[in-house]
Scaffold this motif. Structure first.
Motif, PDB file in Angstrom:
ATOM      1  N   LEU A 117       0.848  -1.183   0.000  1.00  0.00           N
ATOM      2  CA  LEU A 117       0.000   0.000   0.000  1.00  0.00           C
ATOM      3  C   LEU A 117       0.886   1.236   0.000  1.00  0.00           C
ATOM      4  O   LEU A 117       1.745   1.386   0.864  1.00  0.00           O
ATOM      5  CB  LEU A 117      -0.905   0.017   1.231  1.00  0.00           C
ATOM      6  CG  LEU A 117      -1.864  -1.153   1.393  1.00  0.00           C
ATOM      7  CD1 LEU A 117      -2.647  -1.012   2.688  1.00  0.00           C
ATOM      8  CD2 LEU A 117      -2.808  -1.251   0.225  1.00  0.00           C
ATOM      9  N   VAL A 118       0.679   2.110  -0.970  1.00  0.00           N
ATOM     10  CA  VAL A 118       1.443   3.351  -1.073  1.00  0.00           C
ATOM     11  C   VAL A 118       0.503   4.491  -0.708  1.00  0.00           C
ATOM     12  O   VAL A 118      -0.492   4.724  -1.390  1.00  0.00           O
ATOM     13  CB  VAL A 118       1.996   3.545  -2.502  1.00  0.00           C
ATOM     14  CG1 VAL A 118       2.778   4.840  -2.583  1.00  0.00           C
ATOM     15  CG2 VAL A 118       2.851   2.356  -2.912  1.00  0.00           C
ATOM     16  N   LEU A 173      -8.364  -1.609   9.570  1.00  0.00           N
ATOM     17  CA  LEU A 173      -8.805  -2.955   9.210  1.00  0.00           C
ATOM     18  C   LEU A 173      -9.072  -3.052   7.703  1.00  0.00           C
ATOM     19  O   LEU A 173      -8.662  -4.014   7.056  1.00  0.00           O
ATOM     20  CB  LEU A 173     -10.062  -3.341   9.996  1.00  0.00           C
ATOM     21  CG  LEU A 173     -10.644  -4.716   9.680  1.00  0.00           C
ATOM     22  CD1 LEU A 173      -9.642  -5.820  10.003  1.00  0.00           C
ATOM     23  CD2 LEU A 173     -11.930  -4.936  10.455  1.00  0.00           C
ATOM     24  N   ALA A 174      -9.729  -2.040   7.150  1.00  0.00           N
ATOM     25  CA  ALA A 174     -10.000  -2.027   5.705  1.00  0.00           C
ATOM     26  C   ALA A 174      -8.694  -1.991   4.915  1.00  0.00           C
ATOM     27  O   ALA A 174      -8.561  -2.683   3.900  1.00  0.00           O
ATOM     28  CB  ALA A 174     -10.878  -0.830   5.343  1.00  0.00           C
ATOM     29  N   LEU A 175      -7.713  -1.228   5.375  1.00  0.00           N
ATOM     30  CA  LEU A 175      -6.416  -1.162   4.688  1.00  0.00           C
ATOM     31  C   LEU A 175      -5.698  -2.510   4.748  1.00  0.00           C
ATOM     32  O   LEU A 175      -5.089  -2.937   3.768  1.00  0.00           O
ATOM     33  CB  LEU A 175      -5.542  -0.067   5.286  1.00  0.00           C
ATOM     34  CG  LEU A 175      -5.992   1.367   5.016  1.00  0.00           C
ATOM     35  CD1 LEU A 175      -5.151   2.349   5.821  1.00  0.00           C
ATOM     36  CD2 LEU A 175      -5.916   1.682   3.530  1.00  0.00           C
ATOM     37  N   LYS A 176      -5.783  -3.171   5.893  1.00  0.00           N
ATOM     38  CA  LYS A 176      -5.160  -4.487   6.029  1.00  0.00           C
ATOM     39  C   LYS A 176      -5.796  -5.473   5.049  1.00  0.00           C
ATOM     40  O   LYS A 176      -5.096  -6.206   4.348  1.00  0.00           O
ATOM     41  CB  LYS A 176      -5.310  -4.992   7.464  1.00  0.00           C
ATOM     42  CG  LYS A 176      -4.671  -6.329   7.705  1.00  0.00           C
ATOM     43  CD  LYS A 176      -4.841  -6.783   9.141  1.00  0.00           C
ATOM     44  CE  LYS A 176      -4.207  -8.150   9.295  1.00  0.00           C
ATOM     45  NZ  LYS A 176      -4.758  -8.891  10.404  1.00  0.00           N
ATOM     46  N   GLN A 177      -7.119  -5.486   4.989  1.00  0.00           N
ATOM     47  CA  GLN A 177      -7.819  -6.379   4.063  1.00  0.00           C
ATOM     48  C   GLN A 177      -7.508  -6.019   2.622  1.00  0.00           C
ATOM     49  O   GLN A 177      -7.366  -6.896   1.774  1.00  0.00           O
ATOM     50  CB  GLN A 177      -9.326  -6.320   4.299  1.00  0.00           C
ATOM     51  CG  GLN A 177      -9.753  -7.012   5.565  1.00  0.00           C
ATOM     52  CD  GLN A 177     -11.255  -6.952   5.781  1.00  0.00           C
ATOM     53  OE1 GLN A 177     -11.917  -6.013   5.367  1.00  0.00           O
ATOM     54  NE2 GLN A 177     -11.776  -7.963   6.456  1.00  0.00           N
ATOM     55  N   THR A 217     -15.126  -0.007   0.545  1.00  0.00           N
ATOM     56  CA  THR A 217     -15.914   0.459   1.674  1.00  0.00           C
ATOM     57  C   THR A 217     -15.157   0.287   2.988  1.00  0.00           C
ATOM     58  O   THR A 217     -14.570  -0.757   3.237  1.00  0.00           O
ATOM     59  CB  THR A 217     -17.230  -0.341   1.739  1.00  0.00           C
ATOM     60  OG1 THR A 217     -17.914  -0.156   0.506  1.00  0.00           O
ATOM     61  CG2 THR A 217     -18.103   0.085   2.877  1.00  0.00           C
ATOM     62  N   VAL A 218     -15.197   1.333   3.810  1.00  0.00           N
ATOM     63  CA  VAL A 218     -14.681   1.250   5.183  1.00  0.00           C
ATOM     64  C   VAL A 218     -15.847   0.901   6.102  1.00  0.00           C
ATOM     65  O   VAL A 218     -15.765  -0.004   6.911  1.00  0.00           O
ATOM     66  CB  VAL A 218     -14.041   2.584   5.622  1.00  0.00           C
ATOM     67  CG1 VAL A 218     -13.678   2.553   7.097  1.00  0.00           C
ATOM     68  CG2 VAL A 218     -12.832   2.913   4.772  1.00  0.00           C
TER      69      VAL A 218
END
Length: 96
Positions: A4-5, A30-34, A60-61
């Motif tokens: 992720l940049v 959590l959304a970024l991890k997924q 979606t977050v």
């Protein structure tokens, strides 16, 4: 797992959103991890945008908040490895 940049606009939006709504920080993380593990995880509702935002993707977050991003190739890597470039974060009305 995709890298992720964080774009400058995304960093700024993340700070603003988490300052205004501290309860969202955990949901965004959590959304970024997924997103890094599986960009098309069903919980993210990842979809390609049209019109002025053609070529951009959204996920979606929570009910009202979205992350906008693009799949990009890393020019510094010999392998054709895609990265996820995070563009912005905000409510549905703010990002669209």
């Amino acid at each position: 797992m995709k890298t992720l940049v964080w774009g400058v606009t995304f960093k700024r939006a993340f700070k603003q959103v988490t300052r205004r709504h501290p309860e969202l920080q955990q949901k965004v993380e959590l959304a970024l991890k997924q997103l890094g593990e599986d960009p098309f995880h069903p919980k993210l509702h990842t979809h390609k945008l049209k019109g002025e935002l053609s070529g951009v993707w959204a996920c979606t977050v929570d009910y009202d908040n979205r992350i906008l991003f693009e799949f990009v190739k890393n020019p510094n890597v010999d392998v054709d490895e895609e990265e996820i470039f995070l563009l912005t974060l905000g409510t549905h009305d703010e990002v669209y």
